[in-house]
Design a protein around this motif. Structure first.
Motif, PDB file in Angstrom:
ATOM      1  N   SER A 178     -11.638 -11.950  10.245  1.00 26.15           N
ATOM      2  CA  SER A 178     -10.050 -11.351   9.118  1.00 26.15           C
ATOM      3  C   SER A 178      -9.895 -10.723  10.254  1.00 26.15           C
ATOM      4  N   THR A 199      -7.932 -14.620   0.244  1.00 24.39           N
ATOM      5  CA  THR A 199      -8.556 -13.249   0.931  1.00 24.39           C
ATOM      6  C   THR A 199      -8.443 -12.361   0.112  1.00 24.39           C
ATOM      7  N   HIS A 212      -4.717  -5.859   4.378  1.00 26.80           N
ATOM      8  CA  HIS A 212      -4.905  -7.206   4.331  1.00 26.80           C
ATOM      9  C   HIS A 212      -3.324  -8.202   3.929  1.00 26.80           C
TER      10      HIS A 212
END
Ligand code: WTA
Length: 684
Positions: A178, A199, A212
């Motif tokens: 990540s 994701t 993210h």
């Protein structure tokens, strides 16, 4: 090259100056409960029993169909383990445990914010979640057996759930750490030709909820440029029901998994019956040169090997609470958070964040609260915890029976802190040497059978037959303590099958160097090149000296970077040390030593001198560093490895290159300044 005495020194010969360390015996309390106390294991895995010996590991699993051959080695070096056998990894990690363990925790998820409750996912819940998500992947995303799926997920339970859902359908997952950039996701997705990216919207790291999802947008764009269209981005929510990213969803491309799952409640998907040599996943190695290599791991051989080694080396029993403080984005997490421990029915801890958040007592509070009894981590993490909180472990009531270390050689000083302070003298330590490519451990002491020796990894695992070659391909005598290139003579079930779509590179990288006859169909002619330097001592224990290129040649005298660093760590103020070679007119190369200090200590000339003297005292005058630079912090990758490349560039006055992938790019300028000042002061 010749030594002073005129003996010829091969390219592989490395001077080794680590002193002999004393042995530590495994505690009685450990031995009494250990999975493996029978020395006969080495007899069962003796060379004449190869390859049938590895059935012992395969028999730990549930197979739909038994294999026709333990090893088909007819096309070296493309080994087929348990050929003809059929199994499913998701079935082995979940379904078969249900009769005994459905109400037992499979995963304890510890969020980074300490006020957020720990989540406990039972094996039954894992079964339900994996089935529902598998149904979604098949029916909504249109994925089918053999398709590749790229994952870019943080340390949350949805990551193993996603991996196991892929495995259930026979999809090949490729999880990208990540902390890696959108560019690395794009490169890997393009190489694997995946059209689906999975994701998460956000996750916590170092006290911040990071966005993210934005990486996914950039990754899709870059992948398109690289010729790979990603048509679906599936997004897990860190907080189910609430979207936690400021980055908008792209209509028709991005979908919230938590919403879609409502349509798949109660769905069940029968596990695909996979052939043993159907690929389970790809793991790209961090490609220091050229493009990243997609290491392809098999279903049957890999799962057998990680189950067997997790049982014998990590001593996992179903009733244990096991915490591997690594990231699932690395091979360590795949083999020894997800597949090995879950195949054995263990309860595994998944921790979201930084070990030292909010303070260096955090890991020990987690260990206390969950009653963790097996702890697995890296020397880098141990050094960081020793630096930030040397007295923290003693404050918490927890008891480890076993601890492991992996990823780098551990300096004896650090090992002793790990043993005495973290392990409270009660835990066995196993120092496991292996690689992304090898699937599982290659060398380690057997925790109940062997004494531990700080800084040495131990003998070879059962069924693993290492050989150390010099550069000309001569075998260095066993137990001689002479260094060379360590290879593995025989295939084993955990070894990578190939590099994805690049069989030539696979052969070239791992097998060409010491293969005497490329036409040979006899596996004996195909030793596997690990790329590490090593010695084997008279007691049969191996010491790993680091990658072959980690060696510094000072005046024709070869010094392993690790031994120089180890010497610096003898000074009590030193927390971390990294050595790099710099060009020197007279000696060819000289080491420059970068060190960071434990909290509460200040730099100064006196300390620099003491560190320099310690290196000389430990190794010899040849090793005296050209400079000792005390820095505020080491430049590190997100996984915590010290970036020696950056330090080497600073020492050499070269361009430091791309530092955006560092966890702490800001230290680079500070270190440059320090180095510049040093050069000025010594210019005269
Ligand atoms: C190094 C990590 C010394 C080695 C599992 C290897 C080690 C590389 C040890 C693989 C150890 C790993 N002692 N060195 N116990 N374990 N290494 O692919 O140089 O991230 O080749 O796999 O780490 O790193 P990788």
């Amino acid at each position: 090259m010749k030594t002073e005495k005129g003996e010829r020194v091969s390219e592989a010969e490395i001077a080794v100056h680590w002193q002999e360390e004393e042995y530590y015996q495994p505690p009685e309390s450990f031995v009494e409960q250990a999975n493996l106390t029978d020395k006969g294991v080495y007899e069962r895995f003796s060379p004449d029993k190869f390859p049938g010996s590895f059935e012992e590991y395969a028999n730990l699993l549930h197979w739909y169909r038994k294999w026709d051959a333990v090893l088909d080695s007819s096309h070296p070096p493309f080994w087929r383990w348990f050929a003809g056998g059929k199994l499913n990894a998701s079935d082995n990690c979940i379904d078969r445990h249900l009769p005994n363990y459905r109400n037992k925790a499979a995963i304890h998820f510890v969020p980074e914010p300490e006020d957020e409750a720990t989540q406990h996912v039972t094996y039954q819940e894992l079964f339900v979640k994996v089935n529902e998500f598998a149904a979604l992947l098949r029916d909504f995303a249109g994925l089918k057996k053999g398709d590749r799926v790229t994952l870019h997920m943080p340390m949350v339970p949805e990551l193993p759930i996603t991996m196991l859902a892929c495995a259930r359908l026979g999809l090949i997952h490729s999880q990208v750490f990540s902390g890696f950039s959108a560019k690395s996701v794009a490169d890997r997705a393009a190489d694997a030709e995946s059209r689906v990216l999975i994701t998460m919207d956000a996750y916590y790291r170092g006290g911040k909820l990071l966005d993210h999802k934005e990486n996914a947008d950039e990754a899709v764009e870059l992948a398109t440029k690289a010729g790979q269209k990603i048509d679906k981005v599936l997004v897990w929510q860190r907080y189910p029901g609430r979207y936690s990213s400021p980055t908008p969803l792209v209509e028709g491309r991005d979908f919230i998994i938590n919403d879609l799952l409502k349509g798949y409640r109660g769905r069940r998907v029968a596990p695909e019956e996979m052939l043993a040599d159907d690929p389970l996943f790809l793991m790209y190695t961090s490609g220091t040169t050229g493009k990243p290599k997609g290491c392809q791991h098999s279903t049957g051989g890999y799962l057998s090997y990680v189950a067997g080694t997790a049982k014998y080396i990590q001593d996992i029993h179903p009733q244990d609470v096991y915490w591997c403080m690594a990231d699932i984005g690395w091979i360590t997490g795949h083999s020894y958070i997800v597949y090995g421990p879950l195949a054995l029915g263990a309860s595994v801890v998944v921790y979201e964040g930084v070990p030292t958040w909010p303070d260096a007592g955090r890991p020990w509070r987690i260990a206390r609260d969950l009653d963790v009894n097996i702890f697995h981590t890296s020397p880098t993490a141990v050094r960081a915890l020793r630096r930030a909180g040397p007295d923290e472990p003693a404050k918490y009531e927890y008891h480890f029976k076993l601890m492991t270390t992996v990823g780098e050689a551990i300096e004896p000083e650090v090992w002793r802190w790990y043993y005495n302070v973290v392990g409270k003298g009660e835990a066995v330590i196993v120092d496991t040497w292996w690689q992304t490519e090898t699937g599982g451990f290659l060398t380690s002491t057997m925790p109940a059978l062997h004494a531990m020796k700080p800084g040495s990894t131990g003998p070879a695992m059962p069924g693993i037959y290492p050989v150390i070659f010099d550069d000309e391909g001569n075998e260095i005598p066993e137990g001689s303590g002479r260094a060379g290139n360590i290879c593995i003579r025989n295939p084993w079930p955990g070894v990578l099958q190939t590099i994805w779509k690049d069989p030539d590179r696979f052969v070239g990288q791992y097998y060409s160097r010491y293969c005497k006859d490329p036409a040979s169909t006899d596996w004996h002619d195909w030793p596997y090149l690990t790329g590490d330097g090593a010695t084997q001592e008279a007691d049969g224990y191996y010491r790993i000296l680091g990658r072959i290129d980690d060696v510094i040649n000072v005046a024709g005298h070869r010094l392993g970077s690790k031994e120089l660093e180890s010497a610096a760590l003898v000074i009590p103020e030193v927390a971390e040390a990294a050595v790099v070679p710099v060009a020197d007119e007279i000696k060819g190369r000289m080491p420059e030593l970068y060190v960071s200090l434990k909290a509460g200590y200040a730099s100064g000339e006196e300390l620099e001198q003491r560190i320099s003297d310690a290196v000389v005292a430990e190794i010899g005058p040849i090793a005296r560093p050209r400079a000792v630079l005390i820095v505020p912090d080491m430049p590190k990758t997100r996984s915590g490895k010290i970036m020696r490349r950056v330090l080497a560039a600073i020492s050499g006055g070269a361009d430091v290159g791309d530092t955006t992938t560092l966890a702490n790019p800001e230290v680079v300028a500070e270190i440059q300044k320090l180095h510049g000042r040093y050069e000025l002061a010594h210019a005269a």
